[in-house]
Design an enzyme around this catalytic site. Structure first.
Site, PDB file in Angstrom:
ATOM      1  N   ARG A  71       0.843  -1.286  -0.027  1.00 52.24           N
ATOM      2  CA  ARG A  71      -0.034   0.051  -0.064  1.00 52.24           C
ATOM      3  C   ARG A  71       0.976   1.423   0.098  1.00 52.24           C
ATOM      4  O   ARG A  71       0.437   2.353  -0.434  1.00 52.24           O
ATOM      5  CB  ARG A  71      -1.056  -0.120   1.145  1.00 52.24           C
ATOM      6  CG  ARG A  71      -2.068  -1.024   0.862  1.00 52.24           C
ATOM      7  CD  ARG A  71      -3.076  -1.552   2.119  1.00 52.24           C
ATOM      8  NE  ARG A  71      -2.543  -1.884   3.008  1.00 52.24           N
ATOM      9  CZ  ARG A  71      -2.162  -3.175   3.220  1.00 52.24           C
ATOM     10  NH1 ARG A  71      -2.390  -4.125   2.319  1.00 52.24           N
ATOM     11  NH2 ARG A  71      -1.642  -3.681   4.497  1.00 52.24           N
ATOM     12  N   GLU A 108       2.440  -7.129  13.222  1.00 52.57           N
ATOM     13  CA  GLU A 108       1.247  -7.111  14.024  1.00 52.57           C
ATOM     14  C   GLU A 108       0.714  -8.710  14.259  1.00 52.57           C
ATOM     15  O   GLU A 108       0.396  -9.436  15.219  1.00 52.57           O
ATOM     16  CB  GLU A 108       0.150  -6.326  13.877  1.00 52.57           C
ATOM     17  CG  GLU A 108      -1.053  -6.598  14.714  1.00 52.57           C
ATOM     18  CD  GLU A 108      -2.203  -5.513  14.173  1.00 52.57           C
ATOM     19  OE1 GLU A 108      -3.010  -5.379  14.888  1.00 52.57           O
ATOM     20  OE2 GLU A 108      -2.059  -4.860  13.313  1.00 52.57           O
TER      21      GLU A 108
END
Length: 186
Positions: A71, A108
């Site tokens: 992204r 994460e």
């Protein structure tokens, strides 16, 4: 030195915030995925996002915009073009031909690695790192390390979204972080 966008009252910020979709339990249970694809479907909000970054970095003598796969590849190139900088893709392993430098990191929900072409960044160049989101800070920290190993000065990191509960900015070695939208769970 870290800062959240000073122009919080800028009406463009709320327009951007309202276009980001939150997808619960993706890619695994417990993750509240921040989906920027809905932002990209709205040309005005997408343009406002790019414009806010360009307004911040124009005239700051940045010669490299490093975008993190995937992204960061959406936001980085238009920012680079608008400020007159080159765009350097930071890719997942085995995606770049030729000689690469790499940096491993924890994110994460797993481990990963990013790579950059050797020679893409020259010693002394001023770099901006761009991604869509900062969560635990592992990816941005790896990008900073990779660029600094190549001799660049990382001026700042820029993300559309921050998940402050995950304390990612604490892993940025004191680098400034510029964000447009904070998402607080709950």
């Amino acid at each position: 030195m870290s800062s959240i966008i000073e122009e919080e009252e800028d009406p463009r910020i709320n327009g951007i915030r309202t276009k980001i979709r939150v997808v619960p339990n993706f890619p695994k249970p417990g993750i509240m995925f921040q989906d920027i694809t809905t932002l990209l479907l709205e040309p005005k909000a997408f343009k406002d996002t790019i414009d806010l970054f360009v307004e911040r970095y124009k005239g700051k003598n940045i010669s490299v915009v490093a975008g993190i796969e995937a992204r960061g590849f959406i936001f980085g190139p238009p920012i680079a073009l608008a400020i007159g900088a080159k765009f350097v893709p930071l890719r997942k392993p085995k995606k770049l031909p030729g000689e690469v430098m790499h940096e491993e990191y924890v994110l994460e929900y797993g481990r990963d690695c990013i790579e950059m072409h050797v020679g893409a960044v020259k010693a002394g160049e001023r770099a901006l790192v761009v991604d869509d989101l900062i969560a635990t800070g592992g990816t941005l920290s790896a990008a900073i390390n990779l660029l600094e190993r190549a001799g660049a000065e990382v001026v700042e990191c820029a993300c559309v979204i921050e998940l402050p509960e995950l304390k990612g900015r604490e892993r940025l070695s004191g680098k400034s972080l510029y964000i447009l939208v904070e998402y607080r769970h709950g």
